[in-house]
Enzyme design. Sequence first.
Site, mmCIF file in Angstrom:
data_model
loop_
_atom_site.group_PDB
_atom_site.id
_atom_site.type_symbol
_atom_site.label_atom_id
_atom_site.label_comp_id
_atom_site.label_asym_id
_atom_site.label_seq_id
_atom_site.Cartn_x
_atom_site.Cartn_y
_atom_site.Cartn_z
ATOM 1 N N LYS A 164 -18.402 4.115 63.801
ATOM 2 C CA LYS A 164 -18.460 5.251 62.855
ATOM 3 C C LYS A 164 -18.979 6.512 63.568
ATOM 4 O O LYS A 164 -18.432 7.602 63.403
ATOM 5 C CB LYS A 164 -19.370 4.911 61.670
ATOM 6 C CG LYS A 164 -18.844 3.806 60.788
ATOM 7 C CD LYS A 164 -17.562 4.213 60.087
ATOM 8 C CE LYS A 164 -16.939 3.106 59.282
ATOM 9 N NZ LYS A 164 -15.538 3.351 58.919
ATOM 10 N N SER A 185 -20.362 6.407 57.377
ATOM 11 C CA SER A 185 -21.393 5.584 56.737
ATOM 12 C C SER A 185 -22.773 6.173 56.962
ATOM 13 O O SER A 185 -23.034 6.814 57.993
ATOM 14 C CB SER A 185 -21.322 4.184 57.352
ATOM 15 O OG SER A 185 -22.465 3.442 57.029
ATOM 16 N N TYR A 204 -20.225 -2.035 64.771
ATOM 17 C CA TYR A 204 -19.585 -1.422 63.595
ATOM 18 C C TYR A 204 -20.105 0.004 63.405
ATOM 19 O O TYR A 204 -19.346 0.963 63.298
ATOM 20 C CB TYR A 204 -19.854 -2.259 62.330
ATOM 21 C CG TYR A 204 -19.618 -1.472 61.064
ATOM 22 C CD1 TYR A 204 -18.327 -1.180 60.640
ATOM 23 C CD2 TYR A 204 -20.684 -0.970 60.305
ATOM 24 C CE1 TYR A 204 -18.111 -0.412 59.496
ATOM 25 C CE2 TYR A 204 -20.491 -0.212 59.173
ATOM 26 C CZ TYR A 204 -19.192 0.062 58.768
ATOM 27 O OH TYR A 204 -18.987 0.830 57.645
HETATM 28 P P1 NAD Z 1 -12.213 -3.082 52.981
HETATM 29 O O1 NAD Z 1 -12.287 -4.075 54.069
HETATM 30 O O2 NAD Z 1 -12.129 -3.585 51.586
HETATM 31 O O3 NAD Z 1 -11.019 -2.058 53.223
HETATM 32 C C1 NAD Z 1 -10.549 -1.711 54.494
HETATM 33 C C2 NAD Z 1 -9.037 -1.871 54.478
HETATM 34 O O4 NAD Z 1 -8.520 -1.528 55.771
HETATM 35 C C3 NAD Z 1 -8.596 -3.305 54.187
HETATM 36 O O5 NAD Z 1 -7.615 -3.304 53.173
HETATM 37 C C4 NAD Z 1 -8.012 -3.781 55.524
HETATM 38 O O6 NAD Z 1 -6.986 -4.730 55.345
HETATM 39 C C5 NAD Z 1 -7.531 -2.476 56.127
HETATM 40 N N1 NAD Z 1 -7.440 -2.460 57.589
HETATM 41 C C6 NAD Z 1 -8.375 -2.851 58.501
HETATM 42 N N2 NAD Z 1 -7.918 -2.676 59.745
HETATM 43 C C7 NAD Z 1 -6.676 -2.141 59.642
HETATM 44 C C8 NAD Z 1 -5.691 -1.749 60.585
HETATM 45 N N3 NAD Z 1 -5.881 -1.881 61.895
HETATM 46 N N4 NAD Z 1 -4.528 -1.240 60.128
HETATM 47 C C9 NAD Z 1 -4.307 -1.102 58.790
HETATM 48 N N5 NAD Z 1 -5.185 -1.492 57.859
HETATM 49 C C10 NAD Z 1 -6.371 -2.000 58.281
HETATM 50 O O7 NAD Z 1 -13.486 -2.116 53.135
HETATM 51 P P2 NAD Z 1 -14.038 -0.994 52.170
HETATM 52 O O8 NAD Z 1 -15.369 -1.434 51.694
HETATM 53 O O9 NAD Z 1 -13.009 -0.583 51.202
HETATM 54 O O10 NAD Z 1 -14.304 0.156 53.230
HETATM 55 C C11 NAD Z 1 -13.365 1.184 53.483
HETATM 56 C C12 NAD Z 1 -13.889 2.065 54.590
HETATM 57 O O11 NAD Z 1 -15.173 2.585 54.225
HETATM 58 C C13 NAD Z 1 -14.102 1.346 55.920
HETATM 59 O O12 NAD Z 1 -13.759 2.213 56.974
HETATM 60 C C14 NAD Z 1 -15.591 1.064 55.918
HETATM 61 O O13 NAD Z 1 -16.097 0.935 57.222
HETATM 62 C C15 NAD Z 1 -16.126 2.301 55.236
HETATM 63 N N6 NAD Z 1 -17.447 2.072 54.626
HETATM 64 C C16 NAD Z 1 -17.608 1.068 53.739
HETATM 65 C C17 NAD Z 1 -18.866 0.838 53.182
HETATM 66 C C18 NAD Z 1 -19.081 -0.301 52.214
HETATM 67 O O14 NAD Z 1 -20.232 -0.628 51.937
HETATM 68 N N7 NAD Z 1 -18.068 -0.903 51.639
HETATM 69 C C19 NAD Z 1 -19.946 1.655 53.545
HETATM 70 C C20 NAD Z 1 -19.731 2.700 54.446
HETATM 71 C C21 NAD Z 1 -18.464 2.904 54.986
HETATM 72 C C1 UD1 Z 2 -25.160 -2.818 55.392
HETATM 73 C C2 UD1 Z 2 -24.956 -2.499 56.850
HETATM 74 C C3 UD1 Z 2 -24.447 -1.075 56.990
HETATM 75 C C4 UD1 Z 2 -23.180 -0.883 56.169
HETATM 76 C C5 UD1 Z 2 -23.494 -1.260 54.716
HETATM 77 C C6 UD1 Z 2 -22.296 -1.162 53.832
HETATM 78 C C7 UD1 Z 2 -26.568 -3.922 58.046
HETATM 79 C C8 UD1 Z 2 -27.798 -3.920 58.902
HETATM 80 N N1 UD1 Z 2 -26.192 -2.690 57.568
HETATM 81 O O1 UD1 Z 2 -26.116 -1.911 54.876
HETATM 82 O O2 UD1 Z 2 -24.175 -0.796 58.356
HETATM 83 O O3 UD1 Z 2 -22.736 0.472 56.234
HETATM 84 O O4 UD1 Z 2 -23.971 -2.610 54.669
HETATM 85 O O5 UD1 Z 2 -21.319 -2.104 54.194
HETATM 86 O O6 UD1 Z 2 -25.954 -4.940 57.801
HETATM 87 N N2 UD1 Z 2 -30.131 -8.040 51.340
HETATM 88 C C9 UD1 Z 2 -30.776 -9.198 50.960
HETATM 89 N N3 UD1 Z 2 -30.034 -10.343 50.849
HETATM 90 C C10 UD1 Z 2 -28.685 -10.370 51.061
HETATM 91 C C11 UD1 Z 2 -28.035 -9.176 51.446
HETATM 92 C C12 UD1 Z 2 -28.800 -8.042 51.578
HETATM 93 O O7 UD1 Z 2 -31.983 -9.206 50.753
HETATM 94 O O8 UD1 Z 2 -28.071 -11.440 50.944
HETATM 95 C C13 UD1 Z 2 -30.912 -6.792 51.411
HETATM 96 C C14 UD1 Z 2 -30.891 -6.106 52.771
HETATM 97 O O9 UD1 Z 2 -31.930 -6.549 53.578
HETATM 98 C C15 UD1 Z 2 -31.037 -4.628 52.343
HETATM 99 C C16 UD1 Z 2 -30.349 -4.564 50.965
HETATM 100 O O10 UD1 Z 2 -30.330 -5.912 50.491
HETATM 101 O O11 UD1 Z 2 -32.393 -4.306 52.175
HETATM 102 C C17 UD1 Z 2 -28.941 -4.044 51.029
HETATM 103 O O12 UD1 Z 2 -28.210 -4.792 52.006
HETATM 104 P P1 UD1 Z 2 -26.642 -4.623 52.200
HETATM 105 O O13 UD1 Z 2 -25.968 -4.713 50.893
HETATM 106 O O14 UD1 Z 2 -26.216 -5.588 53.270
HETATM 107 O O15 UD1 Z 2 -26.484 -3.124 52.700
HETATM 108 P P2 UD1 Z 2 -27.228 -2.333 53.892
HETATM 109 O O16 UD1 Z 2 -28.173 -3.182 54.619
HETATM 110 O O17 UD1 Z 2 -27.760 -1.075 53.314
#
Ligand code: NAD
Ligand code: UD1
Length: 337
Positions: free
Chosen positions: A153, A124, A149
């Site tokens: 990472k 991330s 969290y």
């Molecule tokens: P998500 O929660 O939709 O997907 C994660 C999946 O992993 C889920 O299906 C969950 O059931 C499964 N899971 C969790 N723990 C497990 C375990 N112990 N064994 C087997 N399965 C397990 O999340 P996502 O948004 O698809 O994210 C996927 C990956 O990307 C994650 O590692 C997340 O941290 C990373 N990531 C996501 C974002 C974001 O904004 N969505 C941003 C940066 C990184």
């Molecule tokens: C958040 C996480 C980050 C994670 C990412 C993707 C935090 C501090 N960071 O990032 O670790 O990798 O999500 O899952 O939580 N906002 C609002 N109102 C809302 C929600 C968000 O104003 O209800 C604003 C936030 O302040 C930010 C922007 O929208 O400025 C984006 O927020 P968000 O979607 O939560 O993502 P990140 O903060 O970038």
Amino acid sequence: MSILITGGAGYIGSHTCVELLEAGYDIVVIDNYVNSCPESLERVKKITGKDFPYYECDIRDRDGLDKVFAAQKIEAVIHFAGLKAVGESCQKPLEYYDNNITGTLTLLEAMRANGCKTIVFSSSATVYGAENQVPFVETMKTGTTTNPYGTTKLYIEGILQDVYKADNDWSVVLLRYFNPVGAHESGMIGEAPSFPNNLMPYISQVAVGKRECVNVFGDCYDTPDGTGVRDYIHVVDLAKGHVNAIQFALGRTGVEIFNLGTGHGVSVIELIKAFSEANGIEIPYKIVEPRAGDIAYCYANCDKAQRVLGWKAERDIKKMCEDTWRWQKNNPNGYNS
Ligand code: NAD
Ligand code: UD1
């Protein structure tokens, strides 16, 4: 040979399954469904018209992993499985460290024991911390994370680097995602959070009438309109980035890091307005207190992904908003709709 997708039933995983299948890869999925359900995988089959095996398996279950490796010919792993709610991770640090770190260690042990040493990991942008200046570049030193969290990472990136240092047969690709939003164009798969912690799911739940108005977390940042600026990337572009990354990882060794973003920053107010315009829906919002741990700017320099992987995000903010809304209105209660 197949690609094993951990957490493949989740938001980014399910979209990546579609793109891998469409690119001609064979896949095997494991998930424990802690944050998803097998219906998403059934929908992946409908979208692509292709079949693939999936198993209910926790990545901390070494016997379960060994059974999957024994039953399938796996050449590489794309590792999405993990818990990802920032706020929850502050309340349940042990659960987050156990799930994400113990889970990754167990997965890596199973991979090594089964002769599979190629892994693409979901990291991330959070690892850049508040110390670095935007746009974030892969060569920057990682920063200080503000929550468990984010720390998982950072630690997992370090673990994977150490694994390679000790055994140069590994091929490790660390993908640093910026802010994935949107959904598959079919409207059949998308993000289905029980509570919308992130901005785009919150906006779409306001649009569908589940919540009254968006709380904008502060308008006092040093940005053009005072609200936080982020690099929103369409989840289909992100998924396609994994196809390029796995192609790159196979047949080489080493550790490489890539940012996956668009390189463009969009503010909270700009995203709310873009959603309203793209979908013709009024989105009420109000300014509230800033959220602890937030930074003003977070966006990527994506030159390396373009240069080395030949990948570039193509879908714009309008498309991200349209596709989010199609998924949300067709599935107001996610996969239970
Ligand atoms: P998500 O929660 O939709 O997907 C994660 C999946 O992993 C889920 O299906 C969950 O059931 C499964 N899971 C969790 N723990 C497990 C375990 N112990 N064994 C087997 N399965 C397990 O999340 P996502 O948004 O698809 O994210 C996927 C990956 O990307 C994650 O590692 C997340 O941290 C990373 N990531 C996501 C974002 C974001 O904004 N969505 C941003 C940066 C990184
Ligand atoms: C958040 C996480 C980050 C994670 C990412 C993707 C935090 C501090 N960071 O990032 O670790 O990798 O999500 O899952 O939580 N906002 C609002 N109102 C809302 C929600 C968000 O104003 O209800 C604003 C936030 O302040 C930010 C922007 O929208 O400025 C984006 O927020 P968000 O979607 O939560 O993502 P990140 O903060 O970038």
